[in-house]
Design an enzyme around this catalytic site. Structure first.
Site, PDB file in Angstrom:
ATOM      1  N   THR A 296       0.856  -3.470   7.642  1.00  0.00           N
ATOM      2  CA  THR A 296       0.989  -4.924   7.531  1.00  0.00           C
ATOM      3  C   THR A 296      -0.095  -5.418   6.583  1.00  0.00           C
ATOM      4  O   THR A 296      -0.948  -6.220   6.953  1.00  0.00           O
ATOM      5  CB  THR A 296       0.922  -5.562   8.930  1.00  0.00           C
ATOM      6  OG1 THR A 296       1.875  -4.885   9.755  1.00  0.00           O
ATOM      7  CG2 THR A 296       1.284  -7.037   8.917  1.00  0.00           C
ATOM      8  N   HIS A 297      -0.089  -4.874   5.397  1.00  0.00           N
ATOM      9  CA  HIS A 297      -1.099  -5.209   4.390  1.00  0.00           C
ATOM     10  C   HIS A 297      -0.392  -5.659   3.125  1.00  0.00           C
ATOM     11  O   HIS A 297      -0.396  -4.971   2.119  1.00  0.00           O
ATOM     12  CB  HIS A 297      -1.993  -3.998   4.117  1.00  0.00           C
ATOM     13  CG  HIS A 297      -2.664  -3.451   5.353  1.00  0.00           C
ATOM     14  ND1 HIS A 297      -3.108  -2.166   5.459  1.00  0.00           N
ATOM     15  CD2 HIS A 297      -2.955  -4.032   6.534  1.00  0.00           C
ATOM     16  CE1 HIS A 297      -3.660  -1.972   6.657  1.00  0.00           C
ATOM     17  NE2 HIS A 297      -3.578  -3.098   7.325  1.00  0.00           N
ATOM     18  N   ASN A 298       0.254  -6.822   3.214  1.00  0.00           N
ATOM     19  CA  ASN A 298       0.965  -7.393   2.077  1.00  0.00           C
ATOM     20  C   ASN A 298       0.022  -8.345   1.369  1.00  0.00           C
ATOM     21  O   ASN A 298      -0.610  -9.188   2.006  1.00  0.00           O
ATOM     22  CB  ASN A 298       2.201  -8.175   2.550  1.00  0.00           C
ATOM     23  CG  ASN A 298       2.998  -7.431   3.603  1.00  0.00           C
ATOM     24  OD1 ASN A 298       2.631  -7.442   4.774  1.00  0.00           O
ATOM     25  ND2 ASN A 298       4.068  -6.790   3.200  1.00  0.00           N
TER      26      ASN A 298
ATOM     27  N   GLN B  65       0.848  -1.195   0.000  1.00  0.00           N
ATOM     28  CA  GLN B  65       0.000   0.000   0.000  1.00  0.00           C
ATOM     29  C   GLN B  65       0.878   1.239   0.000  1.00  0.00           C
ATOM     30  O   GLN B  65       2.059   1.169   0.317  1.00  0.00           O
ATOM     31  CB  GLN B  65      -0.916   0.022   1.231  1.00  0.00           C
ATOM     32  CG  GLN B  65      -2.127  -0.874   1.067  1.00  0.00           C
ATOM     33  CD  GLN B  65      -2.988  -0.938   2.293  1.00  0.00           C
ATOM     34  OE1 GLN B  65      -2.507  -0.859   3.409  1.00  0.00           O
ATOM     35  NE2 GLN B  65      -4.284  -1.104   2.095  1.00  0.00           N
TER      36      GLN B  65
ATOM     37  N   ASN C   1      -3.849  -4.757  -4.606  1.00  0.00           N
ATOM     38  CA  ASN C   1      -4.176  -4.259  -3.266  1.00  0.00           C
ATOM     39  C   ASN C   1      -4.952  -2.959  -3.338  1.00  0.00           C
ATOM     40  O   ASN C   1      -4.700  -2.105  -4.178  1.00  0.00           O
ATOM     41  CB  ASN C   1      -2.896  -4.058  -2.440  1.00  0.00           C
ATOM     42  CG  ASN C   1      -3.165  -4.179  -0.942  1.00  0.00           C
ATOM     43  OD1 ASN C   1      -4.306  -4.202  -0.491  1.00  0.00           O
ATOM     44  ND2 ASN C   1      -2.098  -4.258  -0.167  1.00  0.00           N
TER      45      ASN C   1
END
Lengths: 237, 590
Positions: B516-518, B348, B556
């Site tokens: 923590t948005h992988n 992101q 994403n």
């Protein structure tokens, strides 16, 4: 300690050697020691070091007292125990790289790739202090702790801004970054770790500490100052 | 020689949100399930209690609940011409460790992603033409629709105690909610959290600009709550220690509160902690997997756990790693663009402005994980014309506080000295007079952003680390530039005494923390040429292997990923129980 015109490192070295300095100094200290002993409840001014050697302790004390001077906002760094926090952090798991991937090969890499030195934080600190003192001796003919405030400021600013390059290849800014982070941690972490003594760091900014049941306070203190005696982990243990 | 254990119906690898949901649902359906979790068994009573949980140093800065990079990490680089180097400590993102996984330390923000994501290529091509999408932007439709997922979003929201305000109930726009959300059948499980002062100011300023702000939907129980499985939640106390911490009030929707106890009550369930899965075992036929191999970290012994079905439910990155280590599917090659495993890794982007108001008291320590307001005017609002700006995707704007603790949050205006009395004076003045406005932006897939196995570095088990190649491309930079301008315009409209303006990110760096948005790496899609799993998260090659997590997202969004992660887990559980168990085989024909 420098306030008393006494260099503790020299004093301790002299004490070991049994020299005249030690005798003079010990006499000079006696009234303060006696006074301290009358207040058993107060935390000891210096509980002793677990990792830092004499030169390193003198550096760290001078550094934290320069970065966090005594003023209307807080006591000075050593009175907050930030030196003790740093010593314990370096002596403990973090300092020994307990969560650091330490396999080679080692490459400098791009700054976007993050920390790449083959040094655990305790090693980085040790090498950084030695390199800073070597720089100070070469530039000012004195170790960091012996410098007047203006020159301490010059050195710390030079480390932070990348104007000082160490001989031997240690990246000065990486050392400074770690050092600065530990000063902030020592100022604002729970007192259980040796810094933020008497919660003075929290009190300075109005952080209430660990008791935090605020469901009723959101409306009650909307745009109003919330003033309480901060509480720490040991207060509730 | 590994010890071979007794076969079970299903083995679950990793016991966080997705593993917890699968464990609860499959055991309810009568299946014998074993969960293997790398970390320890932790819970509220012993581990997340006051005063010890309120320790910023331990949990935020020493990463006590996070994965230990000394044992296993990834290597990182911005582009394929660079040499990847190990992420030697955590920074940009913080995957969790232990029972509950990252669901213990998350904030709880729970969004519903819409068809704007699931039909991304179709929608942009139809509106802007094929040429609008750059050649190296490898976005694709997901093969699933919002309508299909809607009941499963609801199930997750009600299980995780999500508090919020509906903006679109069955097509009717609701005042105070998000008017750009997709229609929902029911309102959130709980009413929104109390509005803190900073969020209120953002809300008022945004409305003045003609925007549509609303309280962020969040799995922080605004009231005491019992979920449909009978799990009890306390009411959020706005303690200010949310993100990075376990919740002592059981007010945060976390797997160890919401779903794992349901499985643990079942005689069909067995949990083994300290069990590190090293590979998935395959049948020589190439049609089925046969179980997993793992090491017991308490004694170093190796085991084989045979299973009729393998569910990979670890953190997104680790799911992809296990697929590559197990040689399942064809690894993706960014040069030839052949293969699928490792494809379309996304992250992101975002910008942030700090605002200082003389005389205000924001009390940043009084906040829930979800004490924020957001707006979707430049995100799920399809009327927002991307054409003149030349980017695909969107971004949210938001403000408020979440876990603003004093080691990590030392707000001072730009130009303040970094130490000394001058620094203290500025911090003392501004600590309670500070708020921020953020933007979180989507990242579209790019052919060069991907995972593969590192040729040099190994983990503690002698296995290659996963290599992440990632950077922001022109698409994200254009979006970031617009987001920064809009954040700064909004900030100025609030007349702060001073503010540190937002700036677009240029290049991705592994420090400091970002999100923590992988996502991506084993993406879902309509056929095996372009995806690793079908719409039921079932692997195209091995029909009894399901890979569940944000690793299946083909790109994403600006939104936090846990909403669709939870919904897809329930969707997959339903497909396993009601379709696959009755007729084992491919649920979608290739």
């Amino acid at each position: 300690m420098k306030d008393d015109g006494i260099n503790r490192r020299e004093f301790l070295k002299g004490a070991v050697a049994g020299g005249a300095v030690a005798t003079t100094t010990a006499v000079g200290l006696a009234p303060q020691v006696a006074e301290a002993q009358q207040k058993p409840a107060a935390a000891p001014a210096n509980p002793g070091y677990s990792y830092l050697n004499l030169e390193e302790a003198a550096f760290v004390e001078a550094m934290v007292d320069h970065m966090i001077p005594a003023d209307q906002y807080s006591p000075k760094g050593t009175d907050l125990g930030i030196n003790i926090f740093i010593d314990r952090a370096l002596a403990g798991g973090w300092g020994k790289g307990d969560r650091l991937y330490m396999q080679g090969p080692w490459k400098v890499g791009h700054p976007n790739q993050g920390y790449q030195l083959p040094l655990k934080p305790a090693d980085l600190y040790r090498a950084g202090i030695a390199a800073t003192n070597a720089y100070c001796k070469k530039t000012y003919s004195k170790s960091f702790d012996q410098l007047p405030a203006a020159q301490k400021q010059e050195v710390l600013t030079g480390l932070q801004g990348g104007k000082i390059n160490f001989e031997g290849g240690l990246p000065a800014r990486t050392f400074f970054g770690t050092m600065y982070q530990t000063v902030m941690e020592g100022m604002f972490s729970d007192p259980i770790y040796g810094g933020n003594r008497n919660k003075a760091g929290w009190r300075m900014i109005g952080f209430p500490g660990v008791v935090a049941v605020h469901a009723q306070n959101i409306e009650k203190f909307r745009d109003k100052k919330y003033v309480v005696e901060p509480l720490s982990i040991s207060d509730l243990s | 020689m590994a010890t071979r254990l007794k076969e079970v119906d299903a083995v679950i690898v990793g016991l966080g949100w997705t593993g917890g949901i699968m464990a609860a649902e499959l055991t309810k359906a009568g299946m014998k399930v074993v969960a293997l979790e790398r970390g320890a068994d932790r819970g509220t009573t012993d581990d997340y209690t006051v005063p010890n949980i309120r320790d910023e140093l331990r949990y935020v800065h020493r990463h006590d609940l996070m994965q230990n990079t000394a044992r296993d990490t990834i290597t990182v680089r911005n582009n394929p011409s660079q040499e990847a180097l190990p992420m030697r400590r955590l920074g940009s993102f913080l995957p969790g460790d232990g029972v509950g996984g990252s669901g213990v330390h998350w904030s709880g923000v729970t969004w519903r992603w819409t068809d704007q994501e699931f039909n991304v290529r179709t929608m942009y091509e139809e509106r802007y033409g094929k040429k609008f999408i750059p050649e190296d932007m490898t976005i694709q439709d997901w093969g699933i629709s919002y309508a299909e997922l809607e009941p499963y979003y609801e199930k997750f929201e009600y299980t995780a105690a999500v508090s919020g305000k509906a903006g679109n109930l069955k097509g009717v726009i609701q005042p105070g909610g998000n008017p750009f959300e997709a229609p929902r059948a029911r309102d959130y499980a709980l009413p929104p959290l109390k509005t803190i002062h900073a969020s209120q100011m953002f809300n008022d300023a945004a409305i003045k600009q003609g925007y549509h702000p609303f309280p962020i939907p969040c799995a922080n129980a605004s009231q005491a709550y019992t979920n449909p499985d009978g799990q009890k939640f306390g009411a959020c106390q706005y303690c200010g220690f949310c993100q990075r911490f376990g919740c002592e009030a059981n007010a945060k929707g976390s797997p160890h509160v919401a779903v794992i106890p349901v499985a643990r009550r079942s005689p069909n369930f067995e949990l083994r902690t300290h069990a590190w899965v090293t590979r998935v075992m395959k049948d020589p036929s190439g049609k089925r997997v046969t179980g997993v191999q793992y090491t017991n970290l308490l004694n170093g012994e190796e085991y084989e756990q045979p299973a009729n079905m393998v569910l990979l439910t670890a953190y997104a990155i680790n799911n992809v790693h296990l697929m590559l280590l197990s040689g399942i599917g064809e690894p993706y090659d960014p040069v030839s663009q052949k293969g699928v495993i490792g494809k379309n890794y996304c992250y992101q982007t975002g910008v942030n402005a700090n605002l200082f108001f003389d005389g205000k008291n924001f009390n940043p320590f009084m906040a829930a994980g979800g004490s924020r307001f957001a707006m979707d005017d430049f995100n799920t609002n399809w009327d927002f014309d991307r054409g003149p700006h030349g980017f695909v995707g969107g971004f949210t704007l938001s403000a408020g506080f979440n876990t603003s603790l004093p080691i990590g949050n030392r707000p001072v205006p730009s130009g303040t000295p970094p130490w000394g009395t001058g620094w203290k004076a500025a911090l003392v003045k501004n600590y309670q007079q500070f708020m921020n406005i953020n933007s979180s932006g989507s990242v579209m897939a790019n052919r060069y952003n991907c995972f593969d196995l590192d040729p040099t570095y190994k983990n503690a088990f002698g296995q290659p680390l996963m290599r992440m190649t990632f950077d922001y491309k022109a698409n994200e930079q254009k979006m970031g530039t617009l987001a920064a301008k809009l954040v700064n315009d909004l900030a100025k409209s609030m007349n702060p005494t001073s503010f540190n303006p937002a700036r677009a990110r240029e290049s991705w760096t592994v420090v400091p923390y970002q999100s923590t948005h992988n996502t991506g790496g084993t993406i879902m899609g309509v056929n095996p040429k372009v995806s690793a799993v079908n719409k039921y998260l079932q692997n195209w090659d091995y029909h009894n292997l399901f890979v569940i997590g944000a690793n299946v997202f083909p790109h994403n969004n600006s939104y936090n990923p846990t909403g669709p992660v939870g919904a897809l887990a329930y969707w997959t559980a339903d497909a396993i129980i009601n379709k696959y168990q009755k007729n084992p085989g491919a649920l979608v024909s290739a």
